[in-house]
Design a protein around this motif. Structure first.
Motif, mmCIF file in Angstrom:
data_model
loop_
_atom_site.group_PDB
_atom_site.id
_atom_site.type_symbol
_atom_site.label_atom_id
_atom_site.label_comp_id
_atom_site.label_asym_id
_atom_site.label_seq_id
_atom_site.Cartn_x
_atom_site.Cartn_y
_atom_site.Cartn_z
ATOM 1 N N VAL A 33 52.115 -34.064 -55.807
ATOM 2 C CA VAL A 33 50.744 -33.560 -55.941
ATOM 3 C C VAL A 33 49.861 -34.854 -55.924
ATOM 4 N N ILE A 34 48.977 -34.576 -55.257
ATOM 5 C CA ILE A 34 47.733 -35.352 -55.568
ATOM 6 C C ILE A 34 46.529 -34.861 -55.894
ATOM 7 N N SER A 35 45.915 -35.556 -56.823
ATOM 8 C CA SER A 35 44.705 -34.835 -57.407
ATOM 9 C C SER A 35 43.384 -35.659 -56.662
ATOM 10 N N ARG A 36 42.532 -35.045 -56.848
ATOM 11 C CA ARG A 36 41.348 -35.592 -56.007
ATOM 12 C C ARG A 36 40.100 -35.349 -57.267
ATOM 13 N N SER A 37 39.287 -36.342 -57.415
ATOM 14 C CA SER A 37 37.995 -36.147 -58.029
ATOM 15 C C SER A 37 36.900 -37.365 -57.785
ATOM 16 N N PHE A 38 35.534 -36.907 -58.113
ATOM 17 C CA PHE A 38 34.638 -38.154 -57.746
ATOM 18 C C PHE A 38 33.746 -38.443 -58.973
ATOM 19 N N MET A 39 33.377 -39.709 -58.646
ATOM 20 C CA MET A 39 32.231 -39.916 -59.772
ATOM 21 C C MET A 39 30.837 -40.341 -58.786
ATOM 22 N N ILE A 40 29.905 -39.987 -59.305
ATOM 23 C CA ILE A 40 28.640 -40.477 -58.348
ATOM 24 C C ILE A 40 27.449 -41.128 -59.222
ATOM 25 N N LYS A 41 27.049 -42.391 -58.984
ATOM 26 C CA LYS A 41 26.071 -42.891 -59.847
ATOM 27 C C LYS A 41 24.758 -43.275 -59.127
ATOM 28 N N ASN A 42 23.794 -42.964 -59.858
ATOM 29 C CA ASN A 42 22.495 -43.169 -59.349
ATOM 30 C C ASN A 42 21.978 -44.566 -59.537
ATOM 31 N N LYS A 43 21.998 -45.295 -58.493
ATOM 32 C CA LYS A 43 21.679 -46.839 -58.736
ATOM 33 C C LYS A 43 20.231 -47.058 -57.894
ATOM 34 N N MET A 49 37.610 -35.821 -41.188
ATOM 35 C CA MET A 49 36.822 -36.656 -42.077
ATOM 36 C C MET A 49 37.787 -36.577 -43.481
ATOM 37 N N GLU A 50 37.693 -37.836 -44.250
ATOM 38 C CA GLU A 50 38.146 -37.771 -45.528
ATOM 39 C C GLU A 50 37.154 -36.924 -46.596
ATOM 40 N N TYR A 51 36.040 -37.162 -46.489
ATOM 41 C CA TYR A 51 34.910 -36.517 -47.548
ATOM 42 C C TYR A 51 33.752 -36.347 -46.773
ATOM 43 N N PRO A 70 22.991 -46.132 -48.222
ATOM 44 C CA PRO A 70 21.866 -47.293 -48.546
ATOM 45 C C PRO A 70 20.374 -46.676 -48.888
ATOM 46 N N VAL A 71 20.321 -45.465 -48.313
ATOM 47 C CA VAL A 71 19.096 -44.659 -48.379
ATOM 48 C C VAL A 71 18.564 -44.187 -49.948
ATOM 49 N N THR A 72 19.633 -43.366 -50.704
ATOM 50 C CA THR A 72 19.413 -42.966 -51.788
ATOM 51 C C THR A 72 19.757 -44.048 -52.859
ATOM 52 N N ARG A 73 20.840 -44.924 -52.520
ATOM 53 C CA ARG A 73 21.193 -45.831 -53.344
ATOM 54 C C ARG A 73 22.309 -45.332 -54.374
ATOM 55 N N ALA A 74 22.822 -44.095 -54.161
ATOM 56 C CA ALA A 74 23.695 -43.544 -54.764
ATOM 57 C C ALA A 74 25.072 -44.414 -54.351
ATOM 58 N N GLU A 75 25.981 -44.437 -55.542
ATOM 59 C CA GLU A 75 27.466 -44.949 -55.283
ATOM 60 C C GLU A 75 28.338 -44.184 -55.646
ATOM 61 N N LEU A 76 29.102 -43.819 -54.599
ATOM 62 C CA LEU A 76 30.301 -42.821 -54.820
ATOM 63 C C LEU A 76 31.636 -43.411 -54.845
ATOM 64 N N HIS A 77 32.361 -42.753 -55.882
ATOM 65 C CA HIS A 77 33.889 -43.219 -56.091
ATOM 66 C C HIS A 77 34.682 -41.984 -56.070
ATOM 67 N N LEU A 78 35.526 -42.273 -54.928
ATOM 68 C CA LEU A 78 36.407 -41.263 -54.546
ATOM 69 C C LEU A 78 37.703 -41.388 -55.235
ATOM 70 N N TYR A 79 38.626 -40.367 -55.914
ATOM 71 C CA TYR A 79 39.718 -40.848 -56.672
ATOM 72 C C TYR A 79 40.817 -40.158 -55.952
ATOM 73 N N TYR A 80 41.832 -40.583 -55.653
ATOM 74 C CA TYR A 80 43.035 -39.997 -55.181
ATOM 75 C C TYR A 80 44.225 -40.324 -56.380
ATOM 76 N N THR A 81 44.581 -39.478 -57.263
ATOM 77 C CA THR A 81 45.704 -39.743 -58.072
ATOM 78 C C THR A 81 46.886 -39.059 -57.734
ATOM 79 N N LEU A 82 48.037 -40.020 -57.952
ATOM 80 C CA LEU A 82 49.266 -39.384 -57.828
ATOM 81 C C LEU A 82 50.334 -38.975 -58.843
#
Ligand code: DGJ
Length: 726
Positions: free
Chosen positions: A153-163, A72-74, A135-147
């Motif tokens: 090196v690849i860096s990873r981080s995420f942003m999550i928003k409560n919608k 799995m990716e995440y 769809p249930v929590t209505r959270a939106e997730l942004h996964l970042y892969y930065t080169l």
């Protein structure tokens, strides 16, 4: 070197100079991992699922896909993947902490995402952003892969928003998750205790869950966030090697889990025990950045990837590209300093050709020992009757620069600050406050505290030229609660504390642009990429015994470049009276930016003469130490010596080290194969005059161990004679 989003094939391909990372959006919904490894032109990659009994699947796709057995990716908690999850989110409306994010779209953009107040690597080329919805929590997730292509090196981080309309609580937040196909792998980690930081440990990865963790509010002496997963047969020069690190300085979790099919999941993040974050409707959270790299050429190449990355993308440009050779007052006087002692100290430093004097602990408030004064950042008038400015001018008039010790995050109960603001301390209401080194921790999550510190340092150093700050941090965080935060946010205290710390670091750098910061936490207790993003170098360890330092510097070298590894020659085992030991201490300290911890007021003229010679010697290769590429040859754990070299990228200059851990009665011969030496040329050792061909260096430089302790050999090879034409 690019990001390719192949919508029709549901594939995404990331490439750095030598590596390639491929994922598939399975059924257009689930990002699964296909490949991370050597760059290949047209690899045939297909999603395979090693379905196992008892693993859940969606009726629609049958057992061709189970999140429990796919790469799995995440991975999310509670949705059919029984392995460790990267994200767990509590939904106060539904009362569950299960999420199942579904892919919505992928996009790419130049540069990198903004991480708010968190440290972030600079100079990224491109970022892939995967946007997913639950769809249930209505959270939106942004996964970042930065080169960072040139460093692989690849860096990873995420942003999550409560919608949604109710509160969400982030219970586990891992910045990076990587599934590695079945194989026999070892884990290489760097765990130990004060003051034996980053002791290298290699162990087989067995089925089950293994954690490298700090719950101390700092990355800690005890477990460094950097780790490697390497092929069981991998060596310095051969085999698959994956490396991971965290650009953060607080508590963290590295999680390594081998599953029923032999696949390995590696994760890096804030974890769960020491982290929690409330997301009210409309609010978002951005994770710290985690980084990964891969090498098909073994552990050495992987280390060099991280060194390059740290030097080019993490470390701030230093006001001193060549670092000052410092003389530090701590081991010379501990708390017994005053103006006259320090001015004499500076004269001694200048006489020996050093660049800077650092006045360590003991100069402010009532700080005459470690029981009082922390928090009161006013110079002590009894020690500096004419004021700090006048004293520092006297130091600078001797011809050396001036550096000063601070420990901004701490407070002694015996201080004016504590008497005025007992509520400014990290503490848990109704529970006894605990001490460590007689001190408590200031609540850096409280903006008033951060402002107080800015005002104090602003006033204390007004009109004074400070060339260097040594920022120390001498306790770990228990009762990690900010009295300032409201009850529903209290579990965010340790994370928000770090944001306050980074803010103060950035302020200090801006307010004193000519000063460099050496980070310290009782030595190397915060030796991490987060601290490196706001400082120039780090005090590697309080342990200055050369025999111990060999192990510490060896372990540190796996993840971090020499240029951050502050190394001092000290007088811990008769180095000031025994010239052989002093030579040995110097050879070990040549592993990074050089300094001294001697009481120069008491040493003999011979020792002073030796220091002068050593500093002249160091000047000849400091550039190579700071900028060269590191190649490890022998391990102090296995070979009785640490042998390594720094090479100029074109290999015309090589600095070769042989550091013997202790006397070898058998006087074995060690063969140091300098594989980077250029064939068909002659090198000359500028220290001894020894001439040797590049071919012979490649075959092996023979070193005979000494029967006695404290033995080291250093060779500085440069091209010689006709070979200069090369
Ligand atoms: C711990 C540091 O590591 C030492 O070098 C010294 O600065 C002391 N603190 C001072 O208290």
């Amino acid at each position: 070197m690019s990001i390719k989003i192949l919508n029709e094939e549901n594939r995404i391909i990331l490439r750095t100079k030598n590596t390639m990372y491929v994922m598939e959006i399975l059924y257009g919904k689930y990002p699964v991992h296909l490949y991370y490894g050597r760059n290949q032109k047209n690899p045939e990659l297909t999603f395979e699922n090693h379905y196992c009994a008892f693993s859940p699947y969606y009726d629609e796709h049958g057992t061709k896909f189970s999140p429990d057995t796919a790469m799995m990716e995440y991975p999310f908690f509670g949705m059919g993947d029984f392995r460790a999850s990267a994200l767990r989110l509590y939904d106060s409306v539904g009362g569950t902490n299960i999420t199942d994010f579904v892919f919505r779209k992928a996009k790419k953009f130049r540069g990198r995402p903004d991480l708010g107040g968190l440290p972030a690597a600079e100079g990224a080329s491109e970022t892939l952003e995967l946007i997913m919805d639950d769809p249930v929590t209505r959270a939106e997730l942004h996964l970042y892969y930065t080169l960072f292509p040139a460093s692989d090196v690849i860096s990873r981080s995420f942003m999550i928003k409560n919608k949604g309309k109710g509160d969400l609580e982030l219970e586990k937040a891992m910045s990076l998750a990587l599934d590695i196909p079945k194989g026999d792998y070892d884990l290489i980690s760097f765990q130990s205790t004060y003051p034996h930081e980053r002791a290298m440990c290699r162990e087989p990865i067995y089925q089950g869950n293994r954690r490298i963790v700090s719950r101390r509010g700092s990355s800690s002496h005890h477990a460094n966030p950097f780790f490697m997963i390497v092929d069981r047969k991998a060596t310095e020069t051969r085999g698959d090697a994956f490396g991971f690190n965290f650009v953060y300085s607080g508590s963290y979790l590295d999680e390594i889990e081998k599953d029923q099919n032999g696949m390995i999941r590696a994760m890096v993040g804030l974890g769960e025990e020491s982290f929690h974050y409330l997301l009210k409707p409309g609010e978002s959270f951005t994770s710290p950045e985690a980084v990964m790299s891969y090498s098909s050429k073994g552990i050495g190449e992987l280390s060099r990837n991280f060194h390059r990355f740290t030097k080019n993308h993490i470390l701030k440009e230093s006001p001193y590209p060549l670092r000052p050779v410092v003389l530090n007052s701590w081991e010379a006087f501990y708390f017994k300093i005053n103006e006259e002692i320090m001015v004499d100290f500076a004269k001694g430093a200048a006489e020996c050709g050093m660049d800077m004097v650092v006045m360590d602990d003991g100069w402010f408030g009532s700080r005459r020992n470690d029981r009082a004064g922390l928090g009161d950042w006013t110079p002590c008038p009894e020690l500096f009757p004419n004021g700090l400015g006048a004293f520092i001018k006297r130091v600078q008039d001797t011809g050396v620069k001036f550096g000063i010790w601070i420990e901004p995050e701490m407070i002694n109960p015996d201080s004016d600050l504590y008497r005025a603001h007992p509520d400014w301390v990290i503490s848990c209401e109704g529970r006894d406050r605990m001490l460590s080194r007689h001190q408590m921790i200031l609540d850096m999550a409280n903006p008033d505290v951060v402002q107080y510190l800015k005002d104090s340092f602003d006033k204390c150093f007004e009109g004074i030229r400070i060339d260097y700050f040594k920022w120390d941090m001498n306790r770990n965080m228990s009762h990690a609660v900010s009295p300032y935060l409201p009850p529903e946010r209290k579990r965010e205290s340790a994370f928000r504390y770090m944001l306050g710390v980074y803010e103060l670091y950035r302020w200090l750098l801006e307010r004193f642009p000519g000063a460099m910061i050496e980070n310290c936490s009782g030595g190397g207790g915060r030796f991490d990429l987060g601290m490196m993003s706001v400082s120039t170098q780090i005090w590697t360890s309080d342990n200055t015994v050369p025999e111990d330092r060999i192990f510490i510097q060896y372990g540190t070298s796996f993840g971090y470049p020499a240029s951050v590894m502050s190394c001092h020659v000290a007088n811990r085992r008769s180095e000031a009276t025994d010239p052989r030991r002093m030579d040995f201490g110097y050879a070990v300290a040549l592993g990074g930016p050089l300094g001294y911890e001697f009481n120069i007021l008491k040493v003999s003229d011979e020792v002073k003469e030796k220091m002068k010679q050593q500093i002249r010697d160091y000047r000849r290769y400091e550039k190579l130490i700071l900028n060269g590429d590191l190649y490890r040859l022998k391990s102090p754990y296995e070979d009785g010596c640490y042998a390594y070299y720094y090479a100029k990228p074109d290999n015309t200059e090589l600095l070769v080290y042989y550091l013997q851990v202790k006397g070898d009665p058998k006087q074995r011969t060690h063969k140091l194969k300098i594989a980077n030496a250029i064939r068909g040329v002659t090198y000359r050792d500028t220290r001894s005059g020894l001439e040797v061909s590049g071919d012979d260096l490649r075959r092996g430089l023979m070193i005979q161990a000494d029967k006695d302790d404290a033995y080291a050999r250093i060779f500085h090879f440069t091209l010689y004679g006709s070979s200069l034409k090369y």
